[in-house]
Motif scaffolding. Structure first.
Motif, mmCIF file in Angstrom:
data_model
loop_
_atom_site.group_PDB
_atom_site.id
_atom_site.type_symbol
_atom_site.label_atom_id
_atom_site.label_comp_id
_atom_site.label_asym_id
_atom_site.label_seq_id
_atom_site.Cartn_x
_atom_site.Cartn_y
_atom_site.Cartn_z
ATOM 1 N N PRO A 233 32.876 -26.998 38.246
ATOM 2 C CA PRO A 233 32.216 -28.306 38.388
ATOM 3 C C PRO A 233 32.358 -28.873 39.803
ATOM 4 C CG PRO A 233 34.344 -28.591 37.345
ATOM 5 C CD PRO A 233 34.179 -27.104 37.563
ATOM 6 N N LEU A 234 31.427 -29.760 40.114
ATOM 7 C CA LEU A 234 31.507 -30.531 41.359
ATOM 8 C C LEU A 234 32.521 -31.655 41.205
ATOM 9 C CD1 LEU A 234 27.714 -31.005 42.035
ATOM 10 C CD2 LEU A 234 29.327 -30.099 43.696
ATOM 11 N N PRO A 235 33.047 -32.203 42.321
ATOM 12 C CA PRO A 235 33.809 -33.451 42.191
ATOM 13 C C PRO A 235 32.879 -34.576 41.703
ATOM 14 C CG PRO A 235 33.534 -32.818 44.519
ATOM 15 C CD PRO A 235 32.932 -31.732 43.708
ATOM 16 N N PRO A 236 33.443 -35.604 41.061
ATOM 17 C CA PRO A 236 32.595 -36.704 40.588
ATOM 18 C C PRO A 236 31.937 -37.444 41.755
ATOM 19 C CG PRO A 236 34.936 -37.205 40.239
ATOM 20 C CD PRO A 236 34.872 -35.807 40.756
ATOM 21 N N PHE A 237 30.742 -37.964 41.494
ATOM 22 C CA PHE A 237 30.000 -38.767 42.483
ATOM 23 C C PHE A 237 29.720 -38.017 43.787
ATOM 24 C CE2 PHE A 237 32.215 -41.770 39.708
ATOM 25 C CZ PHE A 237 31.109 -42.427 39.192
ATOM 26 N N ALA A 238 29.478 -36.715 43.668
ATOM 27 C CA ALA A 238 29.108 -35.914 44.836
ATOM 28 C C ALA A 238 27.620 -35.603 44.833
ATOM 29 C CB ALA A 238 29.903 -34.611 44.863
ATOM 30 N N ALA A 239 26.987 -35.646 43.642
ATOM 31 C CA ALA A 239 25.588 -35.233 43.561
ATOM 32 C C ALA A 239 24.922 -35.874 42.357
ATOM 33 C CB ALA A 239 25.510 -33.708 43.458
ATOM 34 N N VAL A 240 23.582 -35.834 42.360
ATOM 35 C CA VAL A 240 22.812 -36.409 41.243
ATOM 36 C C VAL A 240 21.875 -35.355 40.658
ATOM 37 C CG1 VAL A 240 22.895 -38.780 42.126
ATOM 38 C CG2 VAL A 240 21.007 -37.273 42.794
ATOM 39 N N ASP A 241 21.416 -35.638 39.427
ATOM 40 C CA ASP A 241 20.431 -34.769 38.770
ATOM 41 C C ASP A 241 19.018 -35.303 39.036
ATOM 42 O OD1 ASP A 241 19.966 -36.925 37.089
ATOM 43 O OD2 ASP A 241 21.132 -36.088 35.423
ATOM 44 N N LYS A 242 18.038 -34.711 38.370
ATOM 45 C CA LYS A 242 16.633 -35.059 38.647
ATOM 46 C C LYS A 242 16.303 -36.519 38.337
ATOM 47 C CE LYS A 242 15.127 -33.158 34.171
ATOM 48 N NZ LYS A 242 15.421 -34.424 33.477
ATOM 49 N N ASP A 243 17.124 -37.174 37.492
ATOM 50 C CA ASP A 243 16.896 -38.583 37.188
ATOM 51 C C ASP A 243 17.671 -39.520 38.117
ATOM 52 O OD1 ASP A 243 15.285 -37.825 34.950
ATOM 53 O OD2 ASP A 243 17.130 -37.436 33.819
ATOM 54 N N GLY A 244 18.329 -38.937 39.114
ATOM 55 C CA GLY A 244 19.119 -39.758 40.037
ATOM 56 C C GLY A 244 20.465 -40.153 39.463
ATOM 57 N N LYS A 245 20.866 -39.521 38.347
ATOM 58 C CA LYS A 245 22.168 -39.854 37.724
ATOM 59 C C LYS A 245 23.250 -38.919 38.270
ATOM 60 C CE LYS A 245 20.801 -42.343 33.730
ATOM 61 N NZ LYS A 245 19.696 -41.881 32.883
ATOM 62 N N PRO A 246 24.449 -39.457 38.572
ATOM 63 C CA PRO A 246 25.541 -38.604 39.047
ATOM 64 C C PRO A 246 25.859 -37.484 38.060
ATOM 65 C CG PRO A 246 26.095 -40.918 39.350
ATOM 66 C CD PRO A 246 24.814 -40.890 38.566
ATOM 67 N N ALA B 208 24.481 -26.769 38.323
ATOM 68 C CA ALA B 208 23.155 -26.275 37.942
ATOM 69 C C ALA B 208 22.146 -27.417 37.794
ATOM 70 C CB ALA B 208 23.251 -25.477 36.649
ATOM 71 N N ALA B 209 22.644 -28.629 37.556
ATOM 72 C CA ALA B 209 21.749 -29.774 37.346
ATOM 73 C C ALA B 209 21.454 -30.541 38.632
ATOM 74 C CB ALA B 209 22.369 -30.720 36.315
ATOM 75 N N VAL B 210 22.119 -30.157 39.724
ATOM 76 C CA VAL B 210 22.036 -30.951 40.958
ATOM 77 C C VAL B 210 20.658 -30.834 41.611
ATOM 78 C CG1 VAL B 210 22.867 -31.078 43.347
ATOM 79 C CG2 VAL B 210 24.497 -30.883 41.458
ATOM 80 N N THR B 211 20.063 -31.966 41.946
ATOM 81 C CA THR B 211 18.828 -31.962 42.737
ATOM 82 C C THR B 211 19.035 -32.612 44.108
ATOM 83 O OG1 THR B 211 18.113 -34.052 41.803
ATOM 84 C CG2 THR B 211 17.374 -32.052 40.666
ATOM 85 N N ALA B 212 20.068 -33.432 44.227
ATOM 86 C CA ALA B 212 20.320 -34.082 45.519
ATOM 87 C C ALA B 212 21.785 -34.471 45.616
ATOM 88 C CB ALA B 212 19.429 -35.315 45.682
ATOM 89 N N LEU B 213 22.220 -34.779 46.844
ATOM 90 C CA LEU B 213 23.631 -35.081 47.123
ATOM 91 C C LEU B 213 23.849 -36.588 47.254
ATOM 92 C CD1 LEU B 213 24.080 -32.350 49.894
ATOM 93 C CD2 LEU B 213 24.644 -32.162 47.452
ATOM 94 N N LEU B 214 25.105 -37.006 47.176
ATOM 95 C CA LEU B 214 25.456 -38.410 47.390
ATOM 96 C C LEU B 214 26.295 -38.546 48.662
ATOM 97 C CD1 LEU B 214 26.374 -39.594 43.773
ATOM 98 C CD2 LEU B 214 24.472 -40.417 45.177
ATOM 99 N N PRO B 215 26.174 -39.709 49.335
ATOM 100 C CA PRO B 215 27.019 -39.936 50.515
ATOM 101 C C PRO B 215 28.479 -40.124 50.093
ATOM 102 C CG PRO B 215 25.485 -41.784 50.198
ATOM 103 C CD PRO B 215 25.299 -40.855 49.046
ATOM 104 N N PHE B 216 29.409 -39.765 50.952
ATOM 105 C CA PHE B 216 30.826 -39.992 50.645
ATOM 106 C C PHE B 216 31.146 -41.477 50.815
ATOM 107 C CE2 PHE B 216 33.605 -40.887 54.329
ATOM 108 C CZ PHE B 216 32.755 -40.700 55.386
ATOM 109 N N GLY B 217 32.139 -41.933 50.044
ATOM 110 C CA GLY B 217 32.601 -43.316 50.224
ATOM 111 C C GLY B 217 31.558 -44.362 49.901
ATOM 112 N N ALA B 218 30.640 -44.048 48.974
ATOM 113 C CA ALA B 218 29.638 -45.016 48.507
ATOM 114 C C ALA B 218 28.901 -45.673 49.689
ATOM 115 C CB ALA B 218 30.302 -46.053 47.595
ATOM 116 N N HIS B 219 28.944 -47.010 49.785
ATOM 117 C CA HIS B 219 28.157 -47.689 50.821
ATOM 118 C C HIS B 219 28.656 -47.349 52.226
ATOM 119 C CE1 HIS B 219 31.645 -50.287 50.365
ATOM 120 N NE2 HIS B 219 31.350 -50.856 51.515
ATOM 121 N N LYS B 220 29.906 -46.903 52.352
ATOM 122 C CA LYS B 220 30.427 -46.621 53.697
ATOM 123 C C LYS B 220 29.805 -45.344 54.269
ATOM 124 C CE LYS B 220 34.629 -49.309 52.945
ATOM 125 N NZ LYS B 220 36.100 -49.442 53.046
ATOM 126 N N GLY B 221 29.770 -44.271 53.462
ATOM 127 C CA GLY B 221 29.114 -43.048 53.920
ATOM 128 C C GLY B 221 27.615 -43.240 54.096
#
Lengths: 365, 365
Positions: free
Chosen positions: A205-218, A223-236
């Protein structure tokens, strides 16, 4: 887990990478700069940005799709300001642009204390850490950012990937203080897409809050990942935006159209680079406690941070410096068997002699 | 939840804050700069760095302990470099130093394209965002960092607090593009110690990996917290180190001795400030797609990032800009009843007329 590495003399590595670049149409000087950079990445253990990745990126975004221009001339844009340069790189090879830009920023810093070079119509410079390490080894405080090749990262609170992995790299001339340059260098996403693919292959598994699926949900399912998330929420997210804003002021393209050369041709599609160098003397107030000189003061600060029970901490850039030491001791660049095989595929592509894997010395690290 | 605010005319606020600073021995120009800054913080909704905090910090680290020096003269250290200044601030009031340093960096950027001001023997400038917002409103790309007043943050992988909350603040002149300056501004810890105390009062847990207990183990129990953690693990740690390294090159003190004026008097104890301004013209390649000008290109990039389903995202600096609008509409700075009472305690301290709370207009927001 210990890993077996094959030792490839640097000249032998550079000859193959240069041949591969030349075969794609790049000029000898560009091929040499490209190879020099790939050697640096491997020397510092940056296996994600070695010669294989460099030539793969050229295939994906460069000469493979008529995106980058071998032999392109860098054009200096006139500016009324003495301590800066602005370049139109005309889609020249990224490593060539970056080495030349950092050299130019160093010359500006020598004269003015600080200097910046902004680059429009850039390509991909692979690993910003390589350029700031180089400047830091030469005694300068260096910084670079760039806009990444494609939009893979979702802004904080959003759903769609409209930002690149937009890295930042800072290098500090700390060799006189601690023996190696401190290098703070990372993408503004939690992980890279390459890491997602690796975890998928390994069934992890990925670490939590590292990526989202096709619905934009973490999601933590690679295998479900379509896009990544910035580190540190609003800071990244803010750090990622900095690269887009600097690029926007330079003349940068819309992030979702980047490197899509045939999509909306009326728009631009290149990346932008920003380089900045500060001469350490240009920061110095000259009044260090206990008669220390500047390097001794920097060392005292670092010793204080890593004292008091923090002796197990490492410094950013330390792992890379240790890998460079191991490389020097081994007498050549270190590659896995799979990497050697992949280099030999490149050799076949460009008609260069193969590396005889069984004739290479090995080391287990 | 809607909150009731009392509306204090800015002149009335500034008169009290100036009187309080003057009562502590600061000169009229310093008191005016101090009050101006506190008004800016309140105008932008930065309640953690308003006049109450400013004067409390002076009590803790400043004139209350003979740490800061009212009326101190800023000394310019000679440098051979044209685009930089280095100052010995001689422990002058932080807001005075910072406003003057940013003005100086702007003048350097006007001439050289980029300019930096490094400050040794600094005090506390409260909220770096305030200075970069100000520069961004005047049309400049501005950056500042500083070393924080005390060591509260544990380096990544460590146990003991040896780093400050070491913030970074970037401001971009995006008013022509989107109506307000984008401001990326935060501490490098996950939360501030003030937030830990607030959660303790409210009986609520901390977010995970925000703080550690006396054994250096991560805890979510605010009552067990002895030190904070950097955000984003090694990434926030690296960002925090940048402030210490820049300060170390300037002439900065050891982080664990900072503001401890009587502990090891042979060492220094001040903070360090670093300011940098870039003129937006000094980045421009002048070649924006579709005939856009620079501001239109920046707007197009931002619209692309916040398009494609990301319309709910906000930009860094947007909340602060919206609070400034509400403040302007209300016709005065906005304070809670508890804040008004605390200001009246300051008025008592310095013999200034009280604010008559029942005579102030109110607004619920």
């Amino acid at each position: 887990m210990p890993e077996l590495f094959h030792i490839v003399p640097e000249a032998q590595h550079n000859a193959l990478v240069e041949a591969a670049y030349c075969h794609r149409g790049y000029h000898a000087d560009e091929a040499a700069e490209g190879a020099r950079f790939c050697a640096e990445a491997t020397r510092h253990g940056i296996r994600t940005h070695n010669g294989l990745k460099a030539l793969h990126l050229d295939h994906l975004f460069g000469t493979g799709v008529k995106g980058w221009t071998p032999g392109a001339q860098i054009e200096e844009i006139p500016t009324r300001f003495a301590a800066v340069k602005v370049w139109n790189a005309n889609r020249k090879l990224g490593q060539s642009i970056a080495y030349r830009a950092m050299d130019t920023a160093i010359k500006l810093a020598d004269q003015y204390g600080v200097g910046t070079v902004s680059v429009d119509n850039a390509t991909h410079y692979l690993w910003g850490g390589g350029y700031v390490i180089d400047a830091a080894r030469r005694g300068y405080i260096a910084y670079t950012n760039c806009t990444a090749a494609i939009a893979e990262v979702v802004p904080f609170g959003g759903k769609a990937p409209t930002l690149g992995t937009n890295p930042h790299s800072w290098g500090f001339p700390t060799i006189p203080a601690i023996g190696f340059p401190i290098v703070i260098d990372w993408a503004t996403s939690v992980v890279a897409m390459g890491r997602v693919q690796q975890l998928k292959r390994e069934g992890k598994p990925l670490p939590p809050f590292a990526a989202v699926d096709k619905d934009g949900k973490p999601t933590t399912d690679p295998a479900a990942v379509t896009a990544l998330l910035p580190f540190g929420a609003h800071k990244g997210y803010g750090l990622s935006l900095i690269d887009e804003l600097v690029a926007g002021f330079i003349g940068g393209s819309l992030p979702t159209l980047r490197n899509q050369w045939n999509n909306r041709p009326e728009e631009k599609h290149g990346c932008s680079f920003f380089f900045q160098v500060i001469h350490p003397d240009a920061l110095s107030g000259g009044a260090f406690a206990l008669g220390r000189n500047q390097a001794q003061n920097v060392k005292a600060v670092i010793d204080d941070v890593l004292g008091h029970g923090n002796e197990a901490c490492i410094l950013p850039g330390q792992i890379e410096a240790e890998w460079a030491k191991k490389t020097a001791a081994a007498g050549g660049l270190l590659f896995s068997a799979a990497e050697i095989d992949a280099f030999n595929e490149l050799a076949t592509e460009c008609g260069h002699p193969q590396w005889n894997r069984s004739a290479l010395k090995t080391i287990t690290l």
